[in-house]
Design an enzyme around this catalytic site. Structure first.
Site, PDB file in Angstrom:
ATOM      1  N   LYS A  10      34.784  35.591  30.541  1.00 46.86           N
ATOM      2  CA  LYS A  10      35.477  34.603  29.684  1.00 46.86           C
ATOM      3  C   LYS A  10      36.699  34.064  30.410  1.00 46.86           C
ATOM      4  O   LYS A  10      37.265  34.733  31.289  1.00 46.86           O
ATOM      5  CB  LYS A  10      35.885  35.216  28.344  1.00 46.86           C
ATOM      6  N   ASP A 136      39.011  42.584  23.232  1.00 49.77           N
ATOM      7  CA  ASP A 136      38.216  41.430  23.691  1.00 49.77           C
ATOM      8  C   ASP A 136      36.721  41.607  23.432  1.00 49.77           C
ATOM      9  O   ASP A 136      35.944  40.672  23.641  1.00 49.77           O
ATOM     10  CB  ASP A 136      38.413  41.218  25.200  1.00 49.77           C
TER      11      ASP A 136
HETATM   12  P1  ATP Z   1      40.639  41.761  30.003  1.00 49.76           P
HETATM   13  O1  ATP Z   1      40.574  40.313  30.414  1.00 49.76           O
HETATM   14  O2  ATP Z   1      39.811  42.099  28.780  1.00 49.76           O
HETATM   15  O3  ATP Z   1      42.030  42.332  29.981  1.00 49.76           O
HETATM   16  P2  ATP Z   1      40.058  42.512  32.700  1.00 49.76           P
HETATM   17  O4  ATP Z   1      39.157  41.447  33.254  1.00 49.76           O
HETATM   18  O5  ATP Z   1      41.500  42.358  33.027  1.00 49.76           O
HETATM   19  O6  ATP Z   1      39.858  42.591  31.148  1.00 49.76           O
HETATM   20  P3  ATP Z   1      38.170  44.590  33.352  1.00 49.76           P
HETATM   21  O7  ATP Z   1      37.418  43.993  34.490  1.00 49.76           O
HETATM   22  O8  ATP Z   1      37.484  44.637  32.044  1.00 49.76           O
HETATM   23  O9  ATP Z   1      39.617  43.907  33.208  1.00 49.76           O
HETATM   24  O10 ATP Z   1      38.596  46.062  33.841  1.00 49.76           O
HETATM   25  C1  ATP Z   1      39.721  46.725  33.386  1.00 49.76           C
HETATM   26  C2  ATP Z   1      39.566  48.220  33.660  1.00 49.76           C
HETATM   27  O11 ATP Z   1      38.474  48.720  32.890  1.00 49.76           O
HETATM   28  C3  ATP Z   1      39.245  48.547  35.106  1.00 49.76           C
HETATM   29  O12 ATP Z   1      40.327  49.245  35.623  1.00 49.76           O
HETATM   30  C4  ATP Z   1      37.997  49.413  35.092  1.00 49.76           C
HETATM   31  O13 ATP Z   1      38.161  50.626  35.766  1.00 49.76           O
HETATM   32  C5  ATP Z   1      37.727  49.694  33.618  1.00 49.76           C
HETATM   33  N1  ATP Z   1      36.302  49.504  33.240  1.00 49.76           N
HETATM   34  C6  ATP Z   1      35.638  50.248  32.367  1.00 49.76           C
HETATM   35  N2  ATP Z   1      34.373  49.806  32.226  1.00 49.76           N
HETATM   36  C7  ATP Z   1      34.231  48.752  33.016  1.00 49.76           C
HETATM   37  C8  ATP Z   1      33.142  47.879  33.294  1.00 49.76           C
HETATM   38  N3  ATP Z   1      31.948  48.019  32.721  1.00 49.76           N
HETATM   39  N4  ATP Z   1      33.370  46.874  34.155  1.00 49.76           N
HETATM   40  C9  ATP Z   1      34.597  46.712  34.716  1.00 49.76           C
HETATM   41  N5  ATP Z   1      35.640  47.526  34.516  1.00 49.76           N
HETATM   42  C10 ATP Z   1      35.482  48.539  33.660  1.00 49.76           C
END
Ligand code: ATP
Length: 284
Positions: A10, A136
């Site tokens: 997203k 989210d």
């Molecule tokens: P948001 O935009 O919702 O804040 P994000 O893009 O910043 O999310 P994610 O890629 O979802 O962050 O990852 C955040 C943390 O979640 C990472 O440090 C990772 O170790 C953990 N994590 C747990 N499950 C997953 C997964 N399926 N894919 C990616 N990261 C994951």
């Protein structure tokens, strides 16, 4: 028995923080949409009553810390399911990037298990369950364009935004979302005009959408990580119509309607940044 699910990333078209609630969460208002950059999940029923995560990505945990694991556990617990599941995650979305990759994997697991085990759970109920995993996840369950309120779990879907190209660049730094929120000065916020963004989407007005992109966390992340500002400047000078950071960052995206311009922006960023993508806005 197996099913496949796509888990799209997203982007935030807007991200506003309205106030801090008595429960210490921030009350947010965000217009978000999906893009054609997605993880692919394969869900395979297994004989033993276990949840097994497989992924080649070194950044993704393969135990109960994985949000897809938590989603499977939640479905099994809520519907008394004693069957086991193997979840193979082909990770394409950069991790900890502000693109909700983990939340989207969790949402895809909820949708996929609903189909695999013929549970007939409504989308609304799946989104409510998803909120227990992360704020989210509810948005990601709907897999469309929406406005999210509350902690991000109150979803109202919107039509598909005007078609355009999205160029994304993620600097090789990790950003901690709680730390960005901690540094946000609520008394000094330049709020985006969410109503105008909703109108832009409802009337399919590309220019109005461009004029009202806004993220109150951007200035906080910019202050802490100069790379984010450098990417913004580079995207703007390469011809993007508007450039914004997604979520708490550090991914920055630019929008354009012209494919040739999207290619130019992509090429100008490739030398500067390892993770650069050109994709279409999905939002359906
Ligand atoms: P948001 O935009 O919702 O804040 P994000 O893009 O910043 O999310 P994610 O890629 O979802 O962050 O990852 C955040 C943390 O979640 C990472 O440090 C990772 O170790 C953990 N994590 C747990 N499950 C997953 C997964 N399926 N894919 C990616 N990261 C994951």
């Amino acid at each position: 028995m197996r099913v496949f699910e796509k888990a799209p990333a997203k982007i935030n078209l807007t991200l506003d923080v309205l106030y801090k609630r008595p429960d210490q969460y921030h009350e947010v208002e965000m217009v978000m949409t999906t893009i054609d950059l997605a993880d692919r999940l394969e869900l395979i029923e297994i004989q033993t009553d276990q949840i097994v995560i497989e992924s080649e990505s070194k950044y993704v945990p393969n135990d109960e810390r994985n949000l897809a694991y938590q989603a499977a556990e939640l479905i099994k617990r809520s519907y008394n399911i004693t069957k086991g599941i193997k979840i193979i995650i082909d990770k394409q979305i950069p991790v900890a990037a502000g693109l909700a990759g983990g939340s989207s994997d969790a949402a895809a697991t909820l949708r996929g298990l609903n189909r695999l085990w013929s549970l007939n759970i409504s989308t609304h109920k799946l989104a409510t369950l998803g909120a227990q995993i992360g704020s989210d996840v509810s948005f990601c369950v709907y897999n469309s364009t929406a406005i999210a309120r509350g902690r991000g779990e109150k979803i109202m879907t919107l039509p598909t935004p005007p078609a355009c190209w999205v160029i994304l660049a993620k600097p090789s730094i990790g950003v901690s979302t709680p730390s960005i929120y901690q540094h946000l000065d609520l008394s000094n916020i330049d709020h985006p005009n969410t109503e105008q963004m909703i109108k832009a989407i409802q009337t399919n007005d590309y220019q109005l959408m461009i004029d009202h992109l806004g993220n109150v966390l951007e200035s906080v992340t910019l202050k802490q990580y100069s790379e984010v500002g450098q990417i913004k400047t580079l995207m703007e000078s390469s011809g993007a119509d508007a450039v914004l950071m997604s979520g708490s960052g550090p991914t920055v995206y630019g929008l354009t309607r012209q494919e040739s311009r999207a290619d130019r922006i992509y090429n100008s960023l490739r030398g500067f940044c390892q993770e650069v993508f050109v994709v279409r806005l999905l939002g359906v």
